[in-house]
Design a protein around this motif. Structure first.
Motif, PDB file in Angstrom:
ATOM      1  N   VAL A   1       0.880  -1.171   0.000  1.00  0.00           N
ATOM      2  CA  VAL A   1       0.000   0.000   0.000  1.00  0.00           C
ATOM      3  C   VAL A   1       0.918   1.221   0.000  1.00  0.00           C
ATOM      4  O   VAL A   1       1.632   1.450   0.975  1.00  0.00           O
ATOM      5  CB  VAL A   1      -0.900   0.013   1.244  1.00  0.00           C
ATOM      6  CG1 VAL A   1      -1.831   1.215   1.219  1.00  0.00           C
ATOM      7  CG2 VAL A   1      -1.694  -1.280   1.327  1.00  0.00           C
TER       8      VAL A   1
ATOM      9  N   SER B   1       0.996  -7.749  -5.068  1.00  0.00           N
ATOM     10  CA  SER B   1       0.208  -6.764  -5.799  1.00  0.00           C
ATOM     11  C   SER B   1       0.383  -5.438  -5.069  1.00  0.00           C
ATOM     12  O   SER B   1       1.019  -5.396  -4.016  1.00  0.00           O
ATOM     13  CB  SER B   1      -1.270  -7.164  -5.813  1.00  0.00           C
ATOM     14  OG  SER B   1      -1.755  -7.175  -4.490  1.00  0.00           O
TER      15      SER B   1
ATOM     16  N   THR C   1      -1.383  -1.281  -4.309  1.00  0.00           N
ATOM     17  CA  THR C   1      -2.409  -0.261  -4.490  1.00  0.00           C
ATOM     18  C   THR C   1      -1.803   1.060  -4.040  1.00  0.00           C
ATOM     19  O   THR C   1      -0.904   1.061  -3.203  1.00  0.00           O
ATOM     20  CB  THR C   1      -3.690  -0.603  -3.699  1.00  0.00           C
ATOM     21  OG1 THR C   1      -4.659   0.415  -3.941  1.00  0.00           O
ATOM     22  CG2 THR C   1      -3.435  -0.658  -2.206  1.00  0.00           C
TER      23      THR C   1
ATOM     24  N   GLN D   1      -8.911   1.409  -1.204  1.00  0.00           N
ATOM     25  CA  GLN D   1      -7.700   0.614  -1.048  1.00  0.00           C
ATOM     26  C   GLN D   1      -7.952  -0.546  -0.081  1.00  0.00           C
ATOM     27  O   GLN D   1      -7.492  -1.670  -0.299  1.00  0.00           O
ATOM     28  CB  GLN D   1      -6.560   1.504  -0.528  1.00  0.00           C
ATOM     29  CG  GLN D   1      -5.973   2.463  -1.558  1.00  0.00           C
ATOM     30  CD  GLN D   1      -6.800   3.732  -1.736  1.00  0.00           C
ATOM     31  OE1 GLN D   1      -7.869   3.910  -1.144  1.00  0.00           O
ATOM     32  NE2 GLN D   1      -6.311   4.646  -2.570  1.00  0.00           N
TER      33      GLN D   1
ATOM     34  N   GLN E   1      -9.848  -3.233  -1.625  1.00  0.00           N
ATOM     35  CA  GLN E   1      -8.994  -4.097  -2.441  1.00  0.00           C
ATOM     36  C   GLN E   1      -8.306  -5.139  -1.562  1.00  0.00           C
ATOM     37  O   GLN E   1      -8.184  -6.305  -1.948  1.00  0.00           O
ATOM     38  CB  GLN E   1      -7.958  -3.237  -3.174  1.00  0.00           C
ATOM     39  CG  GLN E   1      -7.344  -3.942  -4.368  1.00  0.00           C
ATOM     40  CD  GLN E   1      -6.333  -3.042  -5.085  1.00  0.00           C
ATOM     41  OE1 GLN E   1      -6.463  -1.813  -5.066  1.00  0.00           O
ATOM     42  NE2 GLN E   1      -5.337  -3.651  -5.693  1.00  0.00           N
TER      43      GLN E   1
ATOM     44  N   SER F   1     -12.896   1.510  -7.042  1.00  0.00           N
ATOM     45  CA  SER F   1     -12.767   0.068  -6.886  1.00  0.00           C
ATOM     46  C   SER F   1     -12.734  -0.662  -8.219  1.00  0.00           C
ATOM     47  O   SER F   1     -12.065  -1.679  -8.360  1.00  0.00           O
ATOM     48  CB  SER F   1     -13.928  -0.487  -6.057  1.00  0.00           C
ATOM     49  OG  SER F   1     -13.857   0.018  -4.754  1.00  0.00           O
TER      50      SER F   1
ATOM     51  N   SER G   1      -9.705   2.520 -10.921  1.00  0.00           N
ATOM     52  CA  SER G   1      -8.462   2.666 -10.161  1.00  0.00           C
ATOM     53  C   SER G   1      -8.658   3.835  -9.205  1.00  0.00           C
ATOM     54  O   SER G   1      -9.420   4.762  -9.494  1.00  0.00           O
ATOM     55  CB  SER G   1      -7.286   2.940 -11.100  1.00  0.00           C
ATOM     56  OG  SER G   1      -6.646   4.142 -10.750  1.00  0.00           O
TER      57      SER G   1
END
Lengths: 412, 256, 288
Positions: free
Chosen positions: A190, A216, A218, A230, A233, C253, C256
């Protein structure tokens, strides 16, 4: 009448006045050219430059770092300084804006010259000024934020002063994978939207790949106030742990919002995010899931000589509350690095003599505040050994998980 | 002799270098219908705006019901008992006809405001009374069926009546009507005249009226004040004013 | 994922609607396009921090103090800045509100420092989990409170005499004056209400997130919200706020997190092109 007379008299004498001014000017510039002050070195003191964000969103960490460096120099000066000269810190405020940094840089290179520079907390500035610094005459010793652009390939003009993102990623991921007993770990980064954030996410991905896992990432704005998407996600991807790159506010927001959504995914932050204010803001519940990876030991976390000396001087300087701040320690160690570098010079102290004196490498002994920092001709990475820290809410102190030596395996 | 309900004395109103009202004095007696006439630009609406506090007069005195009101804020003068209608209608377009009229029942001071906001028992009782009164006025105007309409849905003549109704709701002693008959058909004018007379006889209100329709004014008024270019040129009973050579000259010269 | 995003869009959109409602009340009453609405939300959050964390007042008392301080702030702004400028061009007054927001931000940073603060209240934390859907209690409280406030102010404007006179004043100043309404008092009241609504929004935003001057950017989402909903429309402000919350959460979501501004302001542009009076605005008077 009087005024007129004065005017004509002045005009009559003007050629002489101009000539006198010219002579005076030449004499002054001659003195400047021939004497040391061009490089910030005077009979009784040395000017050392710092460019950091002393206001704006990043000032809560960079301002503290600057105080750490200034306090170390104050202690050094009390003990006689370097070669009979005191070290005077000229700190310029970049206000989280590369344009301001550029103005400050030009000022410290020529207007109020300094022997060397430290800081450069804004990664965008490092990228923007990289070639100017690398091809220039003023060495940068002790950067706050390492970027690829400024530090790769190794340059005789640049010495990193902070834990590198690659080392943070390697040591942090390695420790978490081992501690949680993970195979094929799923990790999410993050990060805030900066050049450094992108670098860090790449390093984490590389570190995770070594364990056969998937990574991954964000991102959020540095001024983010809502990180719900975020966290959504994170909810959707369910990583084994997360790692946070950003400023205190974004770290607090991330962990807090996760807590609101009932997520107890553990997370670790980069070194900059290991502060009491982060832990206090999170509270014991969310803070219990949060640790940080650091190459510096916060004040009060152990009883090493360096730690005790720093804490007692900070108390004396009225900065007692800052000594446990990792940024203060980093500034303090940058001061140690500057001192070590200056003491490498034999004979005349100039920018050029400083650069050539440290070119062959030098080692800083932070007296326990960090593992010894070794600069070799090929490697200016700076502090390379990191360990994980947490926070003991009952005792209100940081807790270190193991010794620096236990972690060497992750970064080798 | 008792003091007139409204007495304006030596009133001056200047806008920069322009003299809109030049030393005007006039009175409106209690229970009377006083008309203010004059060619366009004579200063009639300016006079209304000074009396109602929309303008602050440059100098002079305006006494209403024994109190000096010149320069007081408009809402205070309204609360002292002066209601008005506007030349170009000033209704609240977003409110229903009923609400438009209800707005005439002003709140009493800032304690009224607080009580109104918190809906104290007293303010709720007052609200009920005001609503009943608004219905009475709608009935008086014969507009009960239109209570829930928006003003824009009504013909012009009825919109004028709504504005009139709001002025009645204010429980004022003096009502200023700015061209109440403008844009009306002969039938509507008759109805408006009757309404004014009915209000005077049933509710005992006094009127100060600006109107262009001279025959209607002559029939309706007890007294007429004539302005021309900011000056008073005549003042008296309709018959006397009608025959005043200065008035005749002003009207012949003033109207193209 | 869809339900989760819908939930957070609804929760945050409700708060935006509340702040936007405050904006619309002020705009309707005084025709001031208040760029300081976001800063007023920030003030509310800092009033709460001051009352709860610094002064240590009991929670109900702290909330009352925060509401009173917000109302007073609105009144002071109206008395010192807006009323003296009445009758000046809209541009001049807009510049005043922009300057005001910058000043508020700077003053807060001087008093409280640049570091964000955490607002801790006794409001329930924790989360309801229904299947895959996670509903934080704080979000539920914030949304519920927002709707209660919006309903209460809706009823106030619809059913009370003061509300009626405020609507009348907003409709037509000179008529209200002639009817004996103290127009300045009504406008002051509108500013107090606008500031209080922003303050309540700030209280919740500060609690869900961090109290910092950056909250202003969220508070300023009230502007696209009212334009989308219809400048002159009270229900429009609420619907606009809700829509902005939804657009923000869905775009972030499903596209982006960087796309939210594009999505919100892109939608705003579409509205301005095809329905410039807003979704619920009045075609005659509400054109932007």
């Amino acid at each position: 009448m009087k005024a007129y007379n004065f005017g004509s008299g002045f005009r009559a004498h003007m050629p002489k006045a101009i000539a006198a001014a010219l002579v005076l000017g030449m004499a002054t510039s001659g003195a400047l050219a021939g004497d040391a002050p061009k490089d910030g070195v005077y009979a009784d003191h040395i000017d050392w430059g710092v460019i950091m964000d002393l206001s704006g969103p990043t000032s809560s960490s960079q301002g503290v770092w600057t105080k750490g460096l200034q306090d170390y120099m104050a202690m050094l000066n009390e003990n006689g300084g370097v070669g009979g000269r005191t070290v005077n810190v000229l700190a310029e405020d970049g206000r989280f804006n590369a344009a301001n940094d550029k103005i400050a840089f030009d000022k410290l290179v020529s207007q109020t010259p300094v022997i060397a520079l430290s800081g450069f907390g804004t990664s965008a500035t490092q990228v923007a000024l990289a070639s100017e610094i690398r091809d220039g005459a003023v060495p940068v010793i002790g950067t706050y934020t390492p970027t690829k652009a400024l530090s790769e390939p190794t340059s005789k003009m640049v010495y990193n002063g902070f834990c590198g993102y690659k080392q943070m990623a390697d040591a942090g991921v390695g420790y978490m994978v081992e501690k949680l007993g993970l195979k094929n770990p799923k990790v999410m980064t993050v990060a805030i939207e900066t050049a450094g954030g992108k670098d860090y996410a790449d390093y984490v991905a590389a570190a995770v790949a070594k364990y056969g896992g998937t990574a991954s990432s964000t991102t959020m704005k540095i001024a983010a106030v809502d990180v719900t998407p975020q966290v959504q996600q994170i909810l959707a991807e369910k990583p084994d742990f997360i790692t946070i790159y950003g400023i205190e506010n974004t770290a607090i927001l991330t962990m807090k919002t996760m807590q609101q959504y009932g997520l107890d995914t553990p997370g670790f932050g980069i070194t900059y995010l290991g502060t009491k204010s982060v832990y206090n803001a999170l509270g014991a519940e969310a803070g219990g899931n949060y640790s940080f990876i650091s190459c510096f030991t916060p004040g009060g976390a152990d009883e090493s000589d360096g730690n005790k000396a720093m804490v007692s001087f900070a108390d004396k300087a009225g900065h007692g509350d800052l000594a446990s701040n990792i940024n203060y320690v980093a500034g303090w160690v940058a001061g140690m690095t500057a001192e070590t570098a200056l003491k490498k010079v034999d004979g005349d102290l100039t920018r050029a003599s400083l650069v050539s004196a440290i070119e062959g490498g030098f080692t800083v002994d932070p007296e326990g505040l960090a593992a010894p920092i070794v600069y070799t001709p090929e490697d200016h990475t700076g502090p390379q050994v990191l360990k994980m820290f947490g926070y003991d809410y009952a005792k209100e102190t940081f807790v270190s998980y193991g010794d620096y030596a236990d972690y060497e395996k992750y970064t080798k | 002799m008792t003091e007139p309900l409204l007495s304006v004395d030596s009133l001056d109103m200047r806008f920069g270098g322009i003299v809109a009202l030049d030393h005007i004095s006039l009175t409106a007696e209690k229970g009377a219908i006083t008309a203010l006439i004059g060619p366009n630009g004579a200063g009639k609406t300016t006079m209304f705006n000074c009396i109602t506090g929309m303008y602050r007069p440059t100098s002079g005195s305006i006494r209403f019901a024994g109190r000096e009101v010149a320069g007081r804020p408009a809402f205070e003068i309204a609360r002292a008992g002066v209601a008005r209608t506007f030349q170009n209608l000033a209704l609240f377009p977003g409110l229903t006809v009923f609400e438009n009229i209800l707005c005439g029942a002003y709140l009493k001071g800032s304690s009224g405001l607080l009580q109104g906001a918190l809906r104290s028992r007293r303010s709720r009782r007052e609200e009920h009374e005001a609503e009943a009164e608004a219905w009475d006025i709608l009935g008086f105007l014969g507009m009960e069926d239109l209570a829930a309409s928006k003003p824009a849905e009504l013909p012009y003549g009825q919109q004028k009546q709504v504005e009139f109704g709001r002025a009645l709701m204010q429980k004022s002693q003096l009502v200023l009507l700015d061209e109440p008959m403008a844009g009306m058909s002969a039938g509507e004018k008759k109805a408006m005249s009757d309404l004014i007379l009915r209000v005077r006889s049933d509710m005992g209100k006094s009127f100060l009226i600006v109107e262009h329709d001279i025959p209607v004014v002559m029939e309706l008024s007890d007294k007429i004040v004539v302005l021309n270019f900011g000056r008073k040129i005549a003042d008296g009973e309709p018959e006397a004013v009608r025959n005043d050579p200065k008035v005749i000259a002003a009207y012949i010269g003033g109207e193209d | 994922m869809f339900a989760q995003v819908l939930f957070s869009g609804f929760a945050l959109g409700s708060i935006y609607g509340l702040v936007a409602l405050g904006f619309a009340v002020v705009f309707k009453a005084t025709q001031v396009f208040n760029f300081a609405q976001g800063a007023l939300a920030v003030c509310g959050a800092y009033f709460a921090v001051t009352a709860i964390s610094i002064l240590g007042l009991p929670f109900p008392l702290a909330i009352l103090a925060m509401l009173a301080a917000s109302a007073l702030l609105g009144v002071i702004i109206h008395m010192t800045l807006i009323q003296p400028l009445s009758g000046r061009s809209m541009l001049a007054i807009i510049m005043v509100t922009i300057a005001l927001s910058i000043v508020i931000r700077a003053v807060i940073e001087i008093i409280y420092g640049p570091q964000g603060r955490v607002l801790s209240t006794p409001l329930p934390t924790g989360v309801f989990i229904v299947g895959d859907l996670r509903m934080p209690k704080l979000h539920l409280t914030a949304a519920a409170t927002s709707w209660v406030c919006m309903a209460a102010f809706g009823a106030f404007f619809r059913f009370t005499r003061v509300g009626l006179l405020m609507r009348a004043t907003a409709d037509r100043h000179e008529a209200a004056m002639a009817a004996g309404v103290n127009v300045n008092l009504m406008n002051r009241l509108a500013w107090a209400i606008g500031s209080v609504l922003a303050g309540i929004g700030g209280l919740f935003l500060g609690q869900l997130q961090i109290v910092s001057t950056e909250l202003e950017t969220i508070g300023l989402l009230a502007l696209p919200a009212v334009v989308i909903g219809g400048l002159q429309s009270i229900p429009g402000a609420i619907v606009g706020g809700l829509l902005v919350g939804m657009i923000e959460q869905f775009s972030s979501s499903y596209i982006s997190p960087k796309s939210t501004d594009i999505a919100i302001y892109g939608f705003l542009l579409l509205i301005l092109l095809f329905r410039p009076w807003g979704l619920l605005g009045d075609q005659e008077t509400g054109r932007v």
